[in-house]
Design a protein around this motif. Sequence first.
Motif, PDB file in Angstrom:
ATOM      1  N   THR A  47       0.830  -1.202   0.000  1.00  0.00           N
ATOM      2  CA  THR A  47       0.000   0.000   0.000  1.00  0.00           C
ATOM      3  C   THR A  47       0.865   1.254   0.000  1.00  0.00           C
ATOM      4  O   THR A  47       0.511   2.259  -0.615  1.00  0.00           O
ATOM      5  CB  THR A  47      -0.953  -0.009   1.214  1.00  0.00           C
ATOM      6  OG1 THR A  47      -1.720  -1.215   1.180  1.00  0.00           O
ATOM      7  CG2 THR A  47      -1.882   1.179   1.194  1.00  0.00           C
ATOM      8  N   GLY A  48       2.009   1.193   0.677  1.00  0.00           N
ATOM      9  CA  GLY A  48       2.925   2.329   0.671  1.00  0.00           C
ATOM     10  C   GLY A  48       3.424   2.651  -0.731  1.00  0.00           C
ATOM     11  O   GLY A  48       3.483   3.811  -1.129  1.00  0.00           O
ATOM     12  N   VAL A  49       3.744   1.606  -1.486  1.00  0.00           N
ATOM     13  CA  VAL A  49       4.213   1.816  -2.860  1.00  0.00           C
ATOM     14  C   VAL A  49       3.097   2.424  -3.714  1.00  0.00           C
ATOM     15  O   VAL A  49       3.317   3.403  -4.446  1.00  0.00           O
ATOM     16  CB  VAL A  49       4.711   0.481  -3.471  1.00  0.00           C
ATOM     17  CG1 VAL A  49       4.944   0.617  -4.965  1.00  0.00           C
ATOM     18  CG2 VAL A  49       5.966   0.015  -2.760  1.00  0.00           C
ATOM     19  N   PHE A  50       1.900   1.861  -3.605  1.00  0.00           N
ATOM     20  CA  PHE A  50       0.790   2.409  -4.393  1.00  0.00           C
ATOM     21  C   PHE A  50       0.422   3.819  -3.932  1.00  0.00           C
ATOM     22  O   PHE A  50      -0.029   4.639  -4.739  1.00  0.00           O
ATOM     23  CB  PHE A  50      -0.423   1.471  -4.333  1.00  0.00           C
ATOM     24  CG  PHE A  50      -0.251   0.248  -5.179  1.00  0.00           C
ATOM     25  CD1 PHE A  50      -0.229   0.353  -6.568  1.00  0.00           C
ATOM     26  CD2 PHE A  50      -0.092  -0.998  -4.609  1.00  0.00           C
ATOM     27  CE1 PHE A  50      -0.042  -0.769  -7.371  1.00  0.00           C
ATOM     28  CE2 PHE A  50       0.084  -2.128  -5.388  1.00  0.00           C
ATOM     29  CZ  PHE A  50       0.116  -2.014  -6.777  1.00  0.00           C
ATOM     30  N   SER A  51       0.632   4.117  -2.655  1.00  0.00           N
ATOM     31  CA  SER A  51       0.373   5.474  -2.160  1.00  0.00           C
ATOM     32  C   SER A  51       1.333   6.477  -2.806  1.00  0.00           C
ATOM     33  O   SER A  51       0.947   7.620  -3.066  1.00  0.00           O
ATOM     34  CB  SER A  51       0.531   5.526  -0.640  1.00  0.00           C
ATOM     35  OG  SER A  51      -0.438   4.717  -0.021  1.00  0.00           O
ATOM     36  N   LEU A  52       2.565   6.047  -3.042  1.00  0.00           N
ATOM     37  CA  LEU A  52       3.526   6.943  -3.698  1.00  0.00           C
ATOM     38  C   LEU A  52       3.044   7.353  -5.083  1.00  0.00           C
ATOM     39  O   LEU A  52       3.279   8.484  -5.518  1.00  0.00           O
ATOM     40  CB  LEU A  52       4.899   6.283  -3.780  1.00  0.00           C
ATOM     41  CG  LEU A  52       5.628   6.102  -2.452  1.00  0.00           C
ATOM     42  CD1 LEU A  52       6.943   5.351  -2.662  1.00  0.00           C
ATOM     43  CD2 LEU A  52       5.869   7.441  -1.780  1.00  0.00           C
ATOM     44  N   PHE A  53       2.356   6.438  -5.778  1.00  0.00           N
ATOM     45  CA  PHE A  53       1.807   6.788  -7.090  1.00  0.00           C
ATOM     46  C   PHE A  53       0.745   7.882  -6.951  1.00  0.00           C
ATOM     47  O   PHE A  53       0.695   8.812  -7.742  1.00  0.00           O
ATOM     48  CB  PHE A  53       1.205   5.554  -7.777  1.00  0.00           C
ATOM     49  CG  PHE A  53       2.237   4.614  -8.311  1.00  0.00           C
ATOM     50  CD1 PHE A  53       2.914   4.903  -9.480  1.00  0.00           C
ATOM     51  CD2 PHE A  53       2.546   3.440  -7.642  1.00  0.00           C
ATOM     52  CE1 PHE A  53       3.883   4.044  -9.983  1.00  0.00           C
ATOM     53  CE2 PHE A  53       3.506   2.568  -8.130  1.00  0.00           C
ATOM     54  CZ  PHE A  53       4.180   2.873  -9.302  1.00  0.00           C
ATOM     55  N   LEU A  54      -0.109   7.744  -5.915  1.00  0.00           N
ATOM     56  CA  LEU A  54      -1.143   8.764  -5.706  1.00  0.00           C
ATOM     57  C   LEU A  54      -0.513  10.105  -5.334  1.00  0.00           C
ATOM     58  O   LEU A  54      -0.905  11.150  -5.877  1.00  0.00           O
ATOM     59  CB  LEU A  54      -2.132   8.325  -4.622  1.00  0.00           C
ATOM     60  CG  LEU A  54      -3.307   9.282  -4.416  1.00  0.00           C
ATOM     61  CD1 LEU A  54      -4.198   9.322  -5.653  1.00  0.00           C
ATOM     62  CD2 LEU A  54      -4.124   8.892  -3.193  1.00  0.00           C
ATOM     63  N   PHE A  55       0.468  10.086  -4.430  1.00  0.00           N
ATOM     64  CA  PHE A  55       1.114  11.337  -4.037  1.00  0.00           C
ATOM     65  C   PHE A  55       1.823  11.980  -5.233  1.00  0.00           C
ATOM     66  O   PHE A  55       1.823  13.201  -5.369  1.00  0.00           O
ATOM     67  CB  PHE A  55       2.105  11.100  -2.895  1.00  0.00           C
ATOM     68  CG  PHE A  55       1.471  10.510  -1.662  1.00  0.00           C
ATOM     69  CD1 PHE A  55       0.166  10.830  -1.301  1.00  0.00           C
ATOM     70  CD2 PHE A  55       2.164   9.625  -0.865  1.00  0.00           C
ATOM     71  CE1 PHE A  55      -0.430  10.285  -0.166  1.00  0.00           C
ATOM     72  CE2 PHE A  55       1.580   9.079   0.276  1.00  0.00           C
ATOM     73  CZ  PHE A  55       0.280   9.412   0.620  1.00  0.00           C
ATOM     74  N   VAL A  88      -4.865   5.811 -11.726  1.00  0.00           N
ATOM     75  CA  VAL A  88      -5.359   4.468 -12.074  1.00  0.00           C
ATOM     76  C   VAL A  88      -4.493   3.400 -11.406  1.00  0.00           C
ATOM     77  O   VAL A  88      -5.011   2.397 -10.906  1.00  0.00           O
ATOM     78  CB  VAL A  88      -5.398   4.290 -13.617  1.00  0.00           C
ATOM     79  CG1 VAL A  88      -5.594   2.837 -14.002  1.00  0.00           C
ATOM     80  CG2 VAL A  88      -6.503   5.153 -14.214  1.00  0.00           C
ATOM     81  N   ILE A  89      -3.184   3.618 -11.373  1.00  0.00           N
ATOM     82  CA  ILE A  89      -2.292   2.654 -10.703  1.00  0.00           C
ATOM     83  C   ILE A  89      -2.648   2.560  -9.220  1.00  0.00           C
ATOM     84  O   ILE A  89      -2.690   1.466  -8.644  1.00  0.00           O
ATOM     85  CB  ILE A  89      -0.805   3.038 -10.906  1.00  0.00           C
ATOM     86  CG1 ILE A  89      -0.418   2.841 -12.373  1.00  0.00           C
ATOM     87  CG2 ILE A  89       0.104   2.218  -9.988  1.00  0.00           C
ATOM     88  CD1 ILE A  89       0.956   3.367 -12.736  1.00  0.00           C
ATOM     89  N   PHE A  90      -2.935   3.695  -8.593  1.00  0.00           N
ATOM     90  CA  PHE A  90      -3.322   3.672  -7.178  1.00  0.00           C
ATOM     91  C   PHE A  90      -4.606   2.864  -6.988  1.00  0.00           C
ATOM     92  O   PHE A  90      -4.696   2.032  -6.082  1.00  0.00           O
ATOM     93  CB  PHE A  90      -3.515   5.096  -6.644  1.00  0.00           C
ATOM     94  CG  PHE A  90      -4.094   5.120  -5.262  1.00  0.00           C
ATOM     95  CD1 PHE A  90      -3.302   4.844  -4.165  1.00  0.00           C
ATOM     96  CD2 PHE A  90      -5.446   5.379  -5.062  1.00  0.00           C
ATOM     97  CE1 PHE A  90      -3.844   4.834  -2.880  1.00  0.00           C
ATOM     98  CE2 PHE A  90      -6.002   5.375  -3.792  1.00  0.00           C
ATOM     99  CZ  PHE A  90      -5.190   5.099  -2.692  1.00  0.00           C
ATOM    100  N   LEU A  91      -5.585   3.110  -7.840  1.00  0.00           N
ATOM    101  CA  LEU A  91      -6.844   2.360  -7.718  1.00  0.00           C
ATOM    102  C   LEU A  91      -6.632   0.873  -7.979  1.00  0.00           C
ATOM    103  O   LEU A  91      -7.277   0.033  -7.346  1.00  0.00           O
ATOM    104  CB  LEU A  91      -7.898   2.920  -8.677  1.00  0.00           C
ATOM    105  CG  LEU A  91      -8.586   4.205  -8.232  1.00  0.00           C
ATOM    106  CD1 LEU A  91      -9.665   4.604  -9.234  1.00  0.00           C
ATOM    107  CD2 LEU A  91      -9.181   4.076  -6.836  1.00  0.00           C
ATOM    108  N   PHE A  92      -5.742   0.545  -8.904  1.00  0.00           N
ATOM    109  CA  PHE A  92      -5.409  -0.865  -9.131  1.00  0.00           C
ATOM    110  C   PHE A  92      -4.856  -1.479  -7.844  1.00  0.00           C
ATOM    111  O   PHE A  92      -5.220  -2.600  -7.469  1.00  0.00           O
ATOM    112  CB  PHE A  92      -4.386  -0.994 -10.274  1.00  0.00           C
ATOM    113  CG  PHE A  92      -3.853  -2.393 -10.416  1.00  0.00           C
ATOM    114  CD1 PHE A  92      -4.595  -3.378 -11.034  1.00  0.00           C
ATOM    115  CD2 PHE A  92      -2.602  -2.720  -9.903  1.00  0.00           C
ATOM    116  CE1 PHE A  92      -4.105  -4.671 -11.141  1.00  0.00           C
ATOM    117  CE2 PHE A  92      -2.101  -3.994 -10.000  1.00  0.00           C
ATOM    118  CZ  PHE A  92      -2.853  -4.984 -10.624  1.00  0.00           C
ATOM    119  N   GLY A  93      -3.970  -0.749  -7.171  1.00  0.00           N
ATOM    120  CA  GLY A  93      -3.414  -1.233  -5.912  1.00  0.00           C
ATOM    121  C   GLY A  93      -4.484  -1.431  -4.851  1.00  0.00           C
ATOM    122  O   GLY A  93      -4.459  -2.416  -4.108  1.00  0.00           O
TER     123      GLY A  93
END
Length: 184
Positions: A47-55, A88-93
């Motif tokens: 989740t931390g990795v996918f959060s970086l995409f959102l940030f 979209v990557i964040f939502l995929f995560g």
Amino acid sequence: MDNKLMIKLIVGTEAMFFLALIMAFVYFSLVPGFRTHQLVSLDIKSTGVFSLFLFSSSFTYWRAEENFRKGDVKHLKVWLLLTILLGVIFLFGQGKEYYDLLNHQVTISSSTFGTSFFTLTGFHGLHVLIGLIVIAVLTCLAFLGDYDQPGSSLISMVGIYWHFVDIVWVFVFLIVYVLPFIVR
């Protein structure tokens, strides 16, 4: 009513909804077994990795706003497309995390943890999805030439919403994922 005032009012009311959901999550975290369930079920690294995409999408949207102010529509389109990709990557995560939790029998009705977790993170995910749809519409309008003339406040209004969604996730990520692992 001024458009910027309207979006600020919308963001203000949404902030109250998120504050209530976060407070409910914290309140329910006092139930015995909640924290154990939380620590076992959540994958903080993924989740931390996918959060970086959102940030990062806040940065790309900010770059889109800056290029629009300069009248650089070509780069506006590129930064908007990157923002959509990162969202979209964040939502995929988030979808991957939900899939994993459901496979481990953690559902919205399985426990207090499941109810508060899916309600809070699902509400946030819905806001990300709505933001992505709006940004996709903006991007289509940019490709159709609607932003060839400066002066529109639409880009900055959507930016207020998008940055708000990212800021909310900072608090959600800290409270739901990071703090329970620090205070074991």
